[in-house]
Design a protein around this motif. Structure first.
Motif, PDB file in Angstrom:
ATOM      1  N   GLU A 107       0.822  -1.220   0.000  1.00  0.00           N
ATOM      2  CA  GLU A 107       0.000   0.000   0.000  1.00  0.00           C
ATOM      3  C   GLU A 107       0.852   1.265   0.000  1.00  0.00           C
ATOM      4  O   GLU A 107       0.364   2.345  -0.296  1.00  0.00           O
ATOM      5  CB  GLU A 107      -0.925   0.021   1.240  1.00  0.00           C
ATOM      6  N   ASP A 108       2.129   1.129   0.381  1.00  0.00           N
ATOM      7  CA  ASP A 108       3.010   2.307   0.428  1.00  0.00           C
ATOM      8  C   ASP A 108       3.611   2.636  -0.935  1.00  0.00           C
ATOM      9  O   ASP A 108       4.334   3.626  -1.069  1.00  0.00           O
ATOM     10  CB  ASP A 108       4.174   2.073   1.397  1.00  0.00           C
ATOM     11  N   VAL A 109       3.346   1.790  -1.902  1.00  0.00           N
ATOM     12  CA  VAL A 109       3.989   1.964  -3.207  1.00  0.00           C
ATOM     13  C   VAL A 109       2.956   2.387  -4.242  1.00  0.00           C
ATOM     14  O   VAL A 109       1.864   1.823  -4.309  1.00  0.00           O
ATOM     15  CB  VAL A 109       4.645   0.630  -3.661  1.00  0.00           C
ATOM     16  N   GLU A 110       3.291   3.400  -5.018  1.00  0.00           N
ATOM     17  CA  GLU A 110       2.489   3.725  -6.172  1.00  0.00           C
ATOM     18  C   GLU A 110       3.395   4.259  -7.271  1.00  0.00           C
ATOM     19  O   GLU A 110       4.580   4.501  -7.040  1.00  0.00           O
ATOM     20  CB  GLU A 110       1.369   4.707  -5.824  1.00  0.00           C
ATOM     21  N   VAL A 127      28.654 -11.251  -4.986  1.00  0.00           N
ATOM     22  CA  VAL A 127      27.452 -10.920  -5.748  1.00  0.00           C
ATOM     23  C   VAL A 127      26.393 -10.342  -4.821  1.00  0.00           C
ATOM     24  O   VAL A 127      25.995 -10.978  -3.848  1.00  0.00           O
ATOM     25  CB  VAL A 127      26.887 -12.170  -6.460  1.00  0.00           C
ATOM     26  N   GLY A 128      25.988  -9.104  -5.105  1.00  0.00           N
ATOM     27  CA  GLY A 128      24.891  -8.478  -4.368  1.00  0.00           C
ATOM     28  C   GLY A 128      23.762  -8.170  -5.329  1.00  0.00           C
ATOM     29  O   GLY A 128      23.960  -8.162  -6.546  1.00  0.00           O
ATOM     30  N   ILE A 129      22.582  -7.927  -4.773  1.00  0.00           N
ATOM     31  CA  ILE A 129      21.436  -7.610  -5.629  1.00  0.00           C
ATOM     32  C   ILE A 129      20.863  -6.264  -5.208  1.00  0.00           C
ATOM     33  O   ILE A 129      20.516  -6.071  -4.038  1.00  0.00           O
ATOM     34  CB  ILE A 129      20.348  -8.702  -5.524  1.00  0.00           C
ATOM     35  N   PRO A 130      20.771  -5.324  -6.159  1.00  0.00           N
ATOM     36  CA  PRO A 130      20.149  -4.032  -5.835  1.00  0.00           C
ATOM     37  C   PRO A 130      18.621  -4.177  -5.712  1.00  0.00           C
ATOM     38  O   PRO A 130      17.994  -4.764  -6.590  1.00  0.00           O
ATOM     39  CB  PRO A 130      20.493  -3.150  -7.039  1.00  0.00           C
ATOM     40  N   VAL A 131      18.090  -3.667  -4.641  1.00  0.00           N
ATOM     41  CA  VAL A 131      16.639  -3.580  -4.462  1.00  0.00           C
ATOM     42  C   VAL A 131      16.361  -2.135  -4.033  1.00  0.00           C
ATOM     43  O   VAL A 131      17.297  -1.376  -3.794  1.00  0.00           O
ATOM     44  CB  VAL A 131      16.130  -4.584  -3.399  1.00  0.00           C
ATOM     45  N   PHE A 132      15.101  -1.766  -3.941  1.00  0.00           N
ATOM     46  CA  PHE A 132      14.804  -0.378  -3.625  1.00  0.00           C
ATOM     47  C   PHE A 132      13.793  -0.295  -2.492  1.00  0.00           C
ATOM     48  O   PHE A 132      13.038  -1.232  -2.238  1.00  0.00           O
ATOM     49  CB  PHE A 132      14.246   0.344  -4.866  1.00  0.00           C
ATOM     50  N   THR A 133      13.830   0.840  -1.805  1.00  0.00           N
ATOM     51  CA  THR A 133      12.884   1.072  -0.711  1.00  0.00           C
ATOM     52  C   THR A 133      12.384   2.513  -0.802  1.00  0.00           C
ATOM     53  O   THR A 133      13.135   3.399  -1.233  1.00  0.00           O
ATOM     54  CB  THR A 133      13.572   0.751   0.638  1.00  0.00           C
ATOM     55  N   PRO A 134      11.132   2.752  -0.436  1.00  0.00           N
ATOM     56  CA  PRO A 134      10.605   4.130  -0.501  1.00  0.00           C
ATOM     57  C   PRO A 134      11.377   5.069   0.420  1.00  0.00           C
ATOM     58  O   PRO A 134      11.822   4.659   1.488  1.00  0.00           O
ATOM     59  CB  PRO A 134       9.145   3.984  -0.029  1.00  0.00           C
ATOM     60  N   ILE A 135      11.520   6.331   0.019  1.00  0.00           N
ATOM     61  CA  ILE A 135      12.180   7.330   0.883  1.00  0.00           C
ATOM     62  C   ILE A 135      11.193   8.436   1.235  1.00  0.00           C
ATOM     63  O   ILE A 135      10.246   8.665   0.535  1.00  0.00           O
ATOM     64  CB  ILE A 135      13.439   7.949   0.221  1.00  0.00           C
TER      65      ILE A 135
END
Ligand SMILES: [Zn+2]
Length: 135
Positions: A107-110, A127-135
């Motif tokens: 619900e926090d994502v649009e 090996v790392g994986i980029p992910v994202f989080t709301p700011i």
């Protein structure tokens, strides 16, 4: 909650540097030295003009959600890490990358939500994986 360490993604010579940088918390994109296109994912040749003269550049790591979908079931994905938010994030620099949005409720994502990169570990230390989080 974020599932870590994740299984190692398919690493090949074209993408090795990208994954390795991610394990050091750096997000790399590429810039074509012939036509100036900045793009992701990593490819040895520019997707626009096919030039092989491309350079790695480090992205700021911020952008916004371009589009997303929420998966409440996903084969092979641990239940405690669901629902999974799959998204295209448009980076500040322009390219869009396929990724996950983590540490938030769906619900926090649009579309247009500002996000920043973070990195998750995999079973391979390099090996790392980029992910994202709301700011
Ligand atoms: Zn080009």
């Amino acid at each position: 909650m974020t599932w870590e360490p994740r299984p190692t993604p398919n690493v090949n010579p074209e993408t090795e540097q990208y994954w390795k940088a991610a394990s050091n918390e750096r997000l790399l994109i590429q810039e074509c030295q012939d036509c100036g296109l900045i793009y992701a994912y990593p490819r040895a040749n520019c997707p626009d003009c096919f030039s092989g003269d491309v350079e790695w550049i480090e992205a700021e790591g911020t952008g916004e959600v371009y589009t997303y979908t929420v998966s409440r079931q996903m084969s092979g994905w641990p239940e405690e890490d669901l629902p999974l938010i799959l998204a295209y994030v448009e980076l500040e620099e322009g390219p869009r990358i396929t990724t996950n949005i983590v540490d938030c409720d769906p619900e926090d994502v649009e579309v247009g939500t500002p996000v920043e990169v973070q990195f998750v570990e995999t079973e391979d230390d390099d090996v790392g994986i980029p992910v994202f989080t709301p700011i």
